[in-house]
Design an enzyme around this catalytic site. Structure first.
Site, PDB file in Angstrom:
ATOM      1  N   ASP A  18       0.811  -1.229   0.000  1.00 18.56           N
ATOM      2  CA  ASP A  18       0.000   0.000   0.000  1.00 18.56           C
ATOM      3  C   ASP A  18       0.840   1.273   0.000  1.00 18.56           C
ATOM      4  OD1 ASP A  18      -2.251  -1.717   0.352  1.00 18.56           O
ATOM      5  OD2 ASP A  18      -1.753  -1.814   2.474  1.00 18.56           O
ATOM      6  N   LYS A  21       2.125   2.234  -5.073  1.00 19.31           N
ATOM      7  CA  LYS A  21       2.698   1.703  -6.330  1.00 19.31           C
ATOM      8  C   LYS A  21       1.755   1.935  -7.501  1.00 19.31           C
ATOM      9  CE  LYS A  21       2.853  -2.417  -4.572  1.00 19.31           C
ATOM     10  NZ  LYS A  21       2.529  -2.204  -3.169  1.00 19.31           N
ATOM     11  N   GLY A  45      -4.425  -4.833  -4.269  1.00 17.83           N
ATOM     12  CA  GLY A  45      -5.507  -3.930  -4.656  1.00 17.83           C
ATOM     13  C   GLY A  45      -4.932  -2.597  -5.044  1.00 17.83           C
ATOM     14  N   HIS A  46      -5.245  -2.137  -6.245  1.00 20.76           N
ATOM     15  CA  HIS A  46      -4.866  -0.772  -6.584  1.00 20.76           C
ATOM     16  C   HIS A  46      -6.051  -0.089  -7.233  1.00 20.76           C
ATOM     17  CE1 HIS A  46      -2.586  -3.493  -9.444  1.00 20.76           C
ATOM     18  NE2 HIS A  46      -3.740  -3.278 -10.001  1.00 20.76           N
ATOM     19  N   GLN A 232       1.981  -6.054  -3.143  1.00 20.03           N
ATOM     20  CA  GLN A 232       2.408  -6.029  -1.740  1.00 20.03           C
ATOM     21  C   GLN A 232       3.732  -5.280  -1.594  1.00 20.03           C
ATOM     22  OE1 GLN A 232       1.559  -9.499  -2.953  1.00 20.03           O
ATOM     23  NE2 GLN A 232      -0.502  -8.797  -2.620  1.00 20.03           N
ATOM     24  N   THR A 309      -9.721  -5.214   1.555  1.00 21.86           N
ATOM     25  CA  THR A 309     -10.551  -5.673   2.673  1.00 21.86           C
ATOM     26  C   THR A 309     -11.236  -4.542   3.431  1.00 21.86           C
ATOM     27  OG1 THR A 309      -8.617  -5.594   4.104  1.00 21.86           O
ATOM     28  CG2 THR A 309      -9.085  -7.714   3.059  1.00 21.86           C
TER      29      THR A 309
END
Ligand code: IMP
Length: 437
Positions: A18, A21, A45-46, A232, A309
């Site tokens: 997080d 990136k 997740g992005h 990650q 999440t």
């Protein structure tokens, strides 16, 4: 800045994920011909912006919204086809063209519902303190099958259908026995139903599936320039991170070479992405965590809630010891320092420069997670700044205190800073000249 000049480039997270990136990849990707996701799966997740809408991608590389860029999902990833196809459908519904530009490795591993189930059940059974706080996406169980080999199913195993059905029946029998025996699960998976579901996925994926290793080799020989997009962060790397509180893939260091299937000599630049502070989701050691109102303030100012999440992220000060460790095995050629604006108006700012452990000082990042939990950060304190930085576009525009803080990070990590994020939008970035920080 024309990022093409960097040559084949990896964008890598240097903390616990997080770091921002997605924004860096988004800025860079249109200068590249190819973008490759090489590790992890639907745990990542992005957020991307399509028209006026923002939405989260989990499986697709960020380059996917640019049809002229070839987007590759590499062999080191684990693919949840339901998630992947859902993302493809929702992008197509928004007018994004996805066809020849998406390539999926025939060697990537597939996530099945039994992986997600055992991820959740194993976490539920784990004692407090031993829960990893996973994203519940089945990542660990899928990678465990990959390395154990007996029960793994890769993309290439979806074809031909008869062989897939036979293989899946054997695997599902084993998984049902495991779930019943270990987790006392009564309702078991029906291999026929699962086979039909996955065979339907197989047909939708088929036009995109190929040997991406050969593809990348040829594209690189044709002088196409490749961007490797990590998921990650380095401290969640299965070999080098805060094990066992890590993800199950090589999210740091040389993961791009094995995960994408390219020569380790191929990459010319590595952009290490860091936040100007630190965050972590899930369990595990976090020496500079702030369990107080300062941590809460960083969370609220930085909107630090998980993309996958929605969990609140744990927040703390920048940890230069952990950052130097990530740089040691990641070899960044330049850094992107994100969220500098979040620290505006925070008063004094702290940076961990050494740990105290059992009365002695150390710069070692310990292997043992329990030992890591015991570390006491020793902080260097920096004057803060109150002037808004969100409109700054040159390093010299930043308040002197912010410049000092940024330079200190570059010095500690012995790596030049190439970009500074000063706000969420694409324009809110400072590109640094050589020697500025
Ligand atoms: P898993 O990858 O779902 O097995 O989760 C293992 C650990 O990695 C947990 O602490 C997760 O919170 C963390 N993690 C996995 N993916 C991400 C990510 O994209 N950002 C931040 N943390 C992540």
């Amino acid at each position: 800045m024309n990022f093409r000049e960097l040559g084949h480039t990896c964008v890598m997270g240097m903390q616990w994920g997080d770091e921002g990136k997605g924004k860096i990849v988004d800025l860079m990707v249109s200068d590249f011909d190819v973008v490759v996701r090489y590790a992890g799966g639907a745990n990542a997740g992005h957020t991307i912006v399509v028209g006026d809408e923002r939405f989260a991608l989990h499986q697709l590389p960020s380059g996917i919204i640019r049809p002229q860029v070839t987007s590759v999902i590499g062999p080191g990833t684990v693919i949840d086809p339901a998630v992947l196809l859902g993302e493809i459908t929702s992008l197509r519904d928004r007018g994004v063209d996805i066809g020849e530009n998406l390539k999926i490795s025939d060697r990537a591993h597939l996530v099945f519902p039994y992986h997600r189930r055992s991820d959740v059940l194993t976490e539920q059974r784990a004692r407090v303190g031993e829960k990893l706080g996973t994203t519940a996406r089945g990542i660990g169980p899928c990678y465990a099958d990959k390395y154990a080999r007996h029960w793994a199913i890769r993309v290439c195993d979806l074809y031909p259908a008869d062989r897939f059905r036979t293989r899946l029946a054997a695997v599902v029998a084993h998984k049902n026995a495991y779930l019943a025996g270990v987790h006392e699960v009564r309702e078991t998976f029906d291999s026929e139903r699962l086979a039909e579901e996955y065979l339907a996925f197989a047909e939708q994926l088929r036009p995109h599936v190929c040997n991406t290793t050969t593809l990348l080799y040829h594209l690189m020989r044709e002088d196409k320039v490749v961007l490797f997009e990590s998921a990650q962060g380095s401290l969640l790397d299965v070999d080098h991170g805060t094990y066992p509180y890590v993800t199950s893939s090589n999210s740091g260091g040389g993961g791009y070479a094995t995960g994408a299937g390219v020569s380790p000599r191929a990459v010319q630049s590595v952009i290490g992405v860091l936040k100007a502070y630190a965050t972590r989701v899930g369990s595990g050691p976090f020496p500079t965590e702030l369990k107080d109102s300062v941590g809460d303030e960083i969370r609220e100012r930085g909107h630090e809630y998980g993309t996958t999440t929605g969990r609140p992220r744990r927040c703390g000060w920048f940890d230069a010891v952990a950052g130097s460790y990530a740089a040691m095995f990641g070899g960044p050629t330049g850094l992107a320092l994100m969220h500098l604006d979040t620290l505006t108006g925070m008063g004094e700012i702290k940076m961990c420069v050494v740990y105290k452990s059992g009365g002695a000082q150390t710069n070692e990042f310990p292997a043992d997670a329990y030992q890591c939990e015991e570390l006491q950060p020793v902080y260097e304190t920096f004057a803060g700044w109150n002037d808004d930085v969100t409109e700054c576009r040159r390093f010299a525009d930043l308040p002197a205190a912010a410049q000092r803080y940024v330079r200190a990070i570059a010095e500690r990590l012995e790596t030049p800073i190439r970009m500074i994020g000063v706000g969420p939008s694409r324009e809110q970035v400072i590109y640094l000249e050589e020697g500025e920080a």
